[in-house]
Design a protein around this motif. Structure first.
Motif, short mmCIF file in Angstrom:
data_model
loop_
_atom_site.label_atom_id
_atom_site.label_comp_id
_atom_site.label_asym_id
_atom_site.label_seq_id
_atom_site.Cartn_x
_atom_site.Cartn_y
_atom_site.Cartn_z
N ALA A 1 3.81 -21.19 -0.58
CA ALA A 1 2.59 -20.41 -0.75
C ALA A 1 1.40 -21.13 -0.10
N ASP A 2 1.33 -22.48 -0.25
CA ASP A 2 0.20 -23.23 0.31
C ASP A 2 0.17 -23.12 1.83
N ILE B 1 -2.04 -20.31 6.98
CA ILE B 1 -1.82 -19.45 8.15
C ILE B 1 -2.62 -18.14 8.01
N MET B 2 -2.51 -17.50 6.83
CA MET B 2 -3.02 -16.13 6.71
C MET B 2 -4.41 -16.05 6.11
N LYS B 3 -4.97 -17.20 5.71
CA LYS B 3 -6.33 -17.17 5.17
C LYS B 3 -7.20 -18.18 5.93
N LEU C 1 -7.59 -16.11 11.83
CA LEU C 1 -7.98 -15.63 13.17
C LEU C 1 -7.07 -16.23 14.24
N ILE C 2 -6.75 -17.51 14.08
CA ILE C 2 -5.90 -18.18 15.09
C ILE C 2 -4.50 -17.58 15.10
N PHE D 1 -0.76 -15.95 -2.76
CA PHE D 1 0.19 -16.27 -1.69
C PHE D 1 1.60 -16.57 -2.19
N GLU D 2 1.79 -16.60 -3.52
CA GLU D 2 3.15 -16.74 -4.07
C GLU D 2 3.92 -15.45 -3.89
N LEU D 3 3.19 -14.33 -3.66
CA LEU D 3 3.83 -13.02 -3.63
C LEU D 3 3.18 -12.19 -2.51
#
Ligand code: HEM
Length: 527
Positions: A98-99, A104-106, A110-111, A456-458
């Motif tokens: 999740a970390d 990546i997604m937060k 943008l990258i 981010f766990e789910l």
């Protein structure tokens, strides 16, 4: 002047440079300059994430197996939650915690907002004119935020299809009742596939195209081919000099044939809509009240004609978006329903609890479950979340690609790295979940964790800029159908089999459903 230079030439080179004070200053300046120069050079010490050893040419492709989400979790348990693999010549970062997914997604969303190129998607989705595989940029931004989120998948639009959902759910219930009386068992997988297909057809194309109706079986078969091809990896995408293999083994020809047939079909649909709209206008039947009866093709043609979103929408874009809706919205929804009923049949206690809840809430005269009742059904929602946790329909989500170099958890990630997030492994990570392999909906009664991309766990729908815009659409239909199924019938497995005997094998492909259809015995509760 020339004398002065001569003086410098003779004296400065000797006495001046031998002065110990000047020597010390010059040495300090030299060291400083060297330090500055070396810090502007690209770092030669590149700290890559851990990698399993790879083979020449194919890299780690041989380690993916038939169920990549399982093989990648196995590798991550040895190499860590950030792991660098090579799919042929393509560096691929595999994310399994999740970390790391949050980074990546937060943090660096943008990258990582680009999608890697795929020859299959390019051919089937009008050269990336859709939303889900379009490269990150202005076209994608307009198509997603203005067109998808605002006009097609907004809460208001999703609500406008309430009638379609309720009608199709009623038809499903009738079909199950008929099966009970005729054969005693129901093929639930078949029932769910038909239901989702019919709902998506009516919502996007305005009418059903399933068996019996005009053009039905042909379209169903075509859609099956389309979804199957999307799940196939063309070898040339990972080993470019082997691109000829897809020409020789017939994959290219098959893809082109399916793309042409789909295009002909969609052209027919667009033509039908245009003629219908022309006739409605000439008959004076176009009014704002008709807004609620618009299907996706109607909305897209209207946006194109009136230039509603401020940039021209091509015909190819309309067709690509419609295909996106079918690719993203049929198999995924059907899969969740199939796994939810599988888990409830394996866990009679959970089945009893959800039945009691739904039957207790929908007690009106008609005993109909309406969409207004769903918000009160907390256990039903917990069952659905637990199903998403154990069986995310797209276990490896949709790949991303980095557009610039970045440091992640101390590792250097190069620009152009493909990123795969193993949502299936994250949902079963023992550092995030107690008894992660157990189906235990109660865990969601005491936590606010949701599937919408904030926890981010789910993350079955992904997260961040590229997350799924179809969440309200998907959840409403899943909740309504499941509530009706458990309210109107008592369920058992054929031949009095125990739930624990149920085969849990998974299919292969992009969306993971049951390998074998789910068959059950339904006993009407109210009759
Ligand atoms: C249970 C049902 C569904 C699941 C599990 C699901 C899952 C996903 C996932 C994992 C992604 C990629 C997210 C990311 O990269 O972060 C995605 C993207 C997308 N989904 Fe869904 N989806 C579902 C239903 C739908 C429906 C019903 C629609 C439309 C009617 C839809 C339309 C899209 C589109 C257009 C994208 C691309 C977004 C982008 O690239 O910006 N999905 N979905």
């Amino acid at each position: 002047m020339s004398n002065f230079l001569q003086f410098l030439g003779q004296h400065v080179t000797t006495s001046f440079f031998l002065n110990p004070f000047v020597l010390a200053i010059l040495s300090a300046i030299f060291i400083l300059l060297m330090f500055k120069w070396s810090s502007t050079l690209p770092s030669t010490k590149h700290n890559s994430p851990p990698s399993p050893s790879k083979l020449p040419i194919i890299g780690n492709l041989h380690q993916l197996g038939l169920q990549p989400h399982r093989s990648l979790r196995f590798l991550a348990q040895r190499h860590g939650p950030l792991m660098l693999l090579h799919f042929g010549s393509v560096p691929t970062l595999v994310v399994s915690s999740a970390d790391a997914a949050r980074e990546i997604m937060k943090t660096h969303d943008l990258i990582f907002a680009n999608r890697p190129k795929s020859s299959m998607f390019e051919k089937l989705l009008y050269n990336y004119k859709d939303v889900s595989m379009a490269p990150y940029g202005e076209y994608w931004r307009q198509m997603k935020s203005v067109l998808c989120v605002l006009h097609l998948l907004s809460n208001k639009r999703v609500k406008s299809f309430r009638g379609v959902r309720e009608e199709e759910t009623t038809l499903m219930i009738q079909k199950i009742k008929q099966s009970c009386y005729s054969s005693g068992t129901v093929n639930l997988s078949e029932v769910f596939a038909k239901l989702t297909n019919d709902v998506v057809c009516r919502v996007s194309l305005g009418r059903k195209y399933s068996g019996g109706e005009e053009g039905g079986s042909k379209f169903k078969e075509l859609l099956g081919d389309f979804v199957e091809l999307l799940g196939i990896i063309s070898v040339g995408d990972y080993i470019p000099w082997l691109a000829w293999v897809s020409r020789v083994n017939g994959l290219d020809a098959r893809t082109e044939k399916v793309a042409t047939r789909l295009d002909n079909f969609l052209e027919g649909v667009l033509e039908e809509h245009t003629n219908f709209q022309k006739k409605a206008r000439s008959d004076g039947h176009v009014s704002p009240e008709n807004e609620d009866q618009k299907d996706f093709v109607d909305v897209l043609l209207w946006i194109q004609k009136e230039n509603v979103i401020g940039f021209p929408v091509e015909r190819a874009s309309i067709k690509a978006v419609i295909l996106d809706v079918f690719a993203a919205g049929t198999d995924t929804v059907y899969t969740v329903l199939e796994w939810a009923m599988t888990e409830l049949l394996r866990h009679p206690n959970a089945m009893e609890k959800v039945q009691n809840e739904v039957r207790g809430i929908s007690t009106g005269k008609e005993r109909e479950v309406t969409e207004d009742d769903l918000n009160k059904m907390h256990y039903l929602k917990a069952v659905i979340k637990e199903t998403f946790r154990l069986h995310p329909p797209i276990p490896l989500l949709v790949p991303r690609e980095s557009t610039q170099s970045v440091k992640l958890q101390g590792y250097d990630i190069a620009a152009g790295t493909q990123v795969i997030v193993n949502a299936w492994a994250i949902g079963r990570d023992p550092t995030s979940w107690d008894e992660p392999e157990e189906f235990h909906p109660e865990r969601f009664l005491t936590t606010s964790i949701d599937v919408k991309g904030h926890d981010f766990e789910l993350i079955p729908f992904g997260a961040g800029r590229r997350s799924c815009p179809g969440i309200p659409f998907a959840l409403t239909i899943i909740e309504l159908v499941l509530a009706n199924l458990v309210q109107k019938f008592d369920w058992a497995l054929p031949n009095e089999a125990s739930g624990q005997d149920l085969d849990m094998s998974e299919s292969i492909g992009l969306t993971i459903h049951r390998k074998f259809p789910l068959t059950a015995v339904a006993t009407p509760y109210f009759d």
